[in-house]
Structures are given as structure tokens and as C-alpha cells.
Design a protein around this motif. Structure first.
Motif, PDB file in Angstrom:
ATOM      1  N   PHE A 136      30.308  28.768  32.383  1.00 56.10           N
ATOM      2  CA  PHE A 136      29.840  30.290  32.752  1.00 56.10           C
ATOM      3  C   PHE A 136      29.713  30.465  34.191  1.00 56.10           C
ATOM      4  O   PHE A 136      30.467  31.475  34.741  1.00 56.10           O
ATOM      5  N   ALA A 137      29.572  29.368  34.897  1.00 54.23           N
ATOM      6  CA  ALA A 137      29.617  29.439  36.489  1.00 54.23           C
ATOM      7  C   ALA A 137      30.952  29.501  36.923  1.00 54.23           C
ATOM      8  O   ALA A 137      31.452  30.292  37.808  1.00 54.23           O
ATOM      9  N   GLY A 138      31.929  28.842  36.198  1.00 56.06           N
ATOM     10  CA  GLY A 138      33.416  28.972  36.298  1.00 56.06           C
ATOM     11  C   GLY A 138      33.880  30.268  36.267  1.00 56.06           C
ATOM     12  O   GLY A 138      34.706  30.960  36.925  1.00 56.06           O
ATOM     13  N   GLY A 139      33.307  31.078  35.200  1.00 55.92           N
ATOM     14  CA  GLY A 139      33.677  32.623  34.966  1.00 55.92           C
ATOM     15  C   GLY A 139      33.350  33.384  36.225  1.00 55.92           C
ATOM     16  O   GLY A 139      34.067  34.335  36.577  1.00 55.92           O
ATOM     17  N   ILE A 140      32.184  33.167  36.609  1.00 59.95           N
ATOM     18  CA  ILE A 140      31.650  33.844  37.588  1.00 59.95           C
ATOM     19  C   ILE A 140      32.507  33.661  39.048  1.00 59.95           C
ATOM     20  O   ILE A 140      32.737  34.538  39.771  1.00 59.95           O
ATOM     21  N   VAL A 141      32.651  32.360  39.210  1.00 57.54           N
ATOM     22  CA  VAL A 141      33.532  32.098  40.310  1.00 57.54           C
ATOM     23  C   VAL A 141      35.080  32.602  40.286  1.00 57.54           C
ATOM     24  O   VAL A 141      35.639  33.073  41.281  1.00 57.54           O
ATOM     25  N   ILE A 142      35.654  32.738  38.974  1.00 58.84           N
ATOM     26  CA  ILE A 142      36.900  33.175  38.892  1.00 58.84           C
ATOM     27  C   ILE A 142      36.913  34.623  39.080  1.00 58.84           C
ATOM     28  O   ILE A 142      37.642  35.408  39.832  1.00 58.84           O
ATOM     29  N   PHE A 143      35.632  35.422  38.584  1.00 56.54           N
ATOM     30  CA  PHE A 143      35.652  36.963  38.969  1.00 56.54           C
ATOM     31  C   PHE A 143      35.394  37.122  40.329  1.00 56.54           C
ATOM     32  O   PHE A 143      36.208  38.273  40.664  1.00 56.54           O
ATOM     33  N   PHE A 144      34.932  36.398  41.153  1.00 55.12           N
ATOM     34  CA  PHE A 144      34.845  36.774  42.506  1.00 55.12           C
ATOM     35  C   PHE A 144      35.608  36.096  43.366  1.00 55.12           C
ATOM     36  O   PHE A 144      35.725  36.427  44.459  1.00 55.12           O
ATOM     37  N   GLY A 145      36.456  35.212  42.967  1.00 55.50           N
ATOM     38  CA  GLY A 145      37.331  34.733  43.865  1.00 55.50           C
ATOM     39  C   GLY A 145      38.640  34.503  43.552  1.00 55.50           C
ATOM     40  O   GLY A 145      39.646  34.359  44.533  1.00 55.50           O
ATOM     41  N   LEU A 146      38.993  35.055  42.513  1.00 55.57           N
ATOM     42  CA  LEU A 146      40.807  35.015  42.122  1.00 55.57           C
ATOM     43  C   LEU A 146      41.207  36.401  42.573  1.00 55.57           C
ATOM     44  O   LEU A 146      41.101  37.605  42.194  1.00 55.57           O
ATOM     45  N   LEU A 147      42.428  36.163  43.235  1.00 54.15           N
ATOM     46  CA  LEU A 147      42.993  37.320  43.600  1.00 54.15           C
ATOM     47  C   LEU A 147      44.066  37.781  42.753  1.00 54.15           C
ATOM     48  O   LEU A 147      45.084  36.607  42.657  1.00 54.15           O
ATOM     49  N   VAL A 148      44.508  38.810  42.194  1.00 57.48           N
ATOM     50  CA  VAL A 148      45.547  39.008  41.177  1.00 57.48           C
ATOM     51  C   VAL A 148      46.995  39.108  41.804  1.00 57.48           C
ATOM     52  O   VAL A 148      47.815  38.778  41.054  1.00 57.48           O
ATOM     53  N   SER A 149      46.689  40.052  42.740  1.00 59.35           N
ATOM     54  CA  SER A 149      48.004  40.590  43.429  1.00 59.35           C
ATOM     55  C   SER A 149      47.929  40.488  44.629  1.00 59.35           C
ATOM     56  O   SER A 149      46.928  40.425  45.205  1.00 59.35           O
ATOM     57  N   PRO A 150      48.858  40.352  45.632  1.00 61.05           N
ATOM     58  CA  PRO A 150      48.915  40.424  46.795  1.00 61.05           C
ATOM     59  C   PRO A 150      48.579  41.423  47.560  1.00 61.05           C
ATOM     60  O   PRO A 150      47.894  41.627  48.910  1.00 61.05           O
ATOM     61  N   GLU A 151      48.321  42.577  47.040  1.00 64.57           N
ATOM     62  CA  GLU A 151      47.797  44.082  47.457  1.00 64.57           C
ATOM     63  C   GLU A 151      46.270  43.679  47.752  1.00 64.57           C
ATOM     64  O   GLU A 151      45.487  44.486  48.418  1.00 64.57           O
ATOM     65  N   GLU A 152      45.494  42.808  47.189  1.00 69.17           N
ATOM     66  CA  GLU A 152      44.104  42.532  47.225  1.00 69.17           C
ATOM     67  C   GLU A 152      43.738  41.760  48.472  1.00 69.17           C
ATOM     68  O   GLU A 152      42.526  41.674  48.766  1.00 69.17           O
ATOM     69  N   ILE A 153      44.692  41.207  49.142  1.00 71.59           N
ATOM     70  CA  ILE A 153      44.549  40.572  50.719  1.00 71.59           C
ATOM     71  C   ILE A 153      44.001  41.351  51.726  1.00 71.59           C
ATOM     72  O   ILE A 153      44.464  42.319  51.767  1.00 71.59           O
TER      73      ILE A 153
END
Length: 153
Positions: A136-153
Motif C-alpha cells: 500500500f505504501a508503495g502504491g502511494i509512492v508510485i502515485f506521487f512519484g511516478l512520471l508517466v510522460s516527459p510533459e510532466e517534468i
């Protein structure tokens, strides 16, 4: 002594930014957590089978054999093994179907949402507390930390 060509400017490794490394590590660890949750049940099947069947060899508490034999879920270890094998087969089949469906959904929706929702929702229905909490903690980290596309930078 000179550095190998892989580490020199303009080489393959120098083309990646820290965002590439973060995305790789987050994705790698999320799938590692999902794999760990899949393996947990298989690893504890033996001890569950021992708990659910009568055992005259249990010496943890000084109780008569009749008490140990009267409180069990299955009459023999073979019946418990058959039940746990069936449970494991159903779990792995649903895991495989879920991976196939989540792959299709992940191609059409935001990968960060799909991955974090899958990790958190599977942790909520999971019986093993430590693995579920870490997932569950990993899911929260993924939600707030993973960038899906270069436009999000």
C-alpha cells in the motif's frame, strides 16, 4: 587509466537524466512488491497446513492430544494440502488474468493511476499485514512519484 566508453560523454548512460532513473526504480520496485505479494501465500502454505490439521507432536503447550485433535479444520494433512493447492491455483489464475486485464487498461489510461490503484486495492484485500502495508505504501509512492510522460517534468 581512462574510463570505459560507456561512461564517457555522449555515451548511452550519459543520455539518461535522473528522471529516467527514478521512473525505472519506481517501476522496478512496484513490480517487485507485486511479485512478493504473489509469493507470500506459497511460502506459508506448509505452516498453515500444520496449523489446520491435527498434530500429536505439538509440544508448545502441555495439553492432552484429545484437545489438539478436536480443534482442527481438516481431518488430515492430505486434505489440507489439496485445499491449499486449489486455493493457490485459483489465486495464481486470477493473478494471471488480472495482469492481462491491467495490461490492457494500462495501455489506455494513465499508467501512474493504474499501477497505484492496483497496488493499493490489492493490498486492502490482502491477508498478510506486513506485505500489504508495504505494498500500500508503495502504491502511494508510485502515485506521487511516478512520471508517466516527459510533459510532466
Amino acid at each position: 587509466m581512462a574510463w570505459p566508453n560507456v561512461f564517457q560523454r555522449g555515451s548511452l548512460l550519459s543520455q539518461f537524466s535522473h528522471h529516467h532513473v527514478v521512473v525505472f526504480l519506481l517501476t522496478f520496485f512496484s513490480y517487485s512488491l507485486l511479485h512478493a505479494s504473489r509469493k507470500t501465500f506459497s511460502n506459508v502454505k506448509v505452516s498453515i497446513s500444520e496449523q489446520w490439521t491435527p498434530s500429536a507432536f505439538n509440544t508448545s503447550v502441555e495439553l492432552p492430544v484429545e484437545i489438539w485433535s478436536s480443534n482442527h479444520l481438516f481431518p488430515s494433512a492430505e486434505k489440507a494440502t489439496l485445499f491449499l493447492g486449489t486455493l493457490d491455483t485459483i489465486f495464481l489464475f486470477s493473478y494471471a488474468v488480472g495482469l492481462f486485464i491491467s495490461g490492457i487498461v494500462g495501455d489506455r489510461l494513465n499508467l501512474r493511476w493504474v499501477l497505484s490503484f492496483g497496488m493499493c486495492s490489492s493490498a486492502l484485500v490482502y491477508a498478510f499485514l506486513v506485505t500489504a502495508s508495504v505494498q500500500f505504501a508503495g502504491g502511494i509512492v508510485i502515485f506521487f512519484g511516478l512520471l508517466v510522460s516527459p510533459e510532466e517534468i
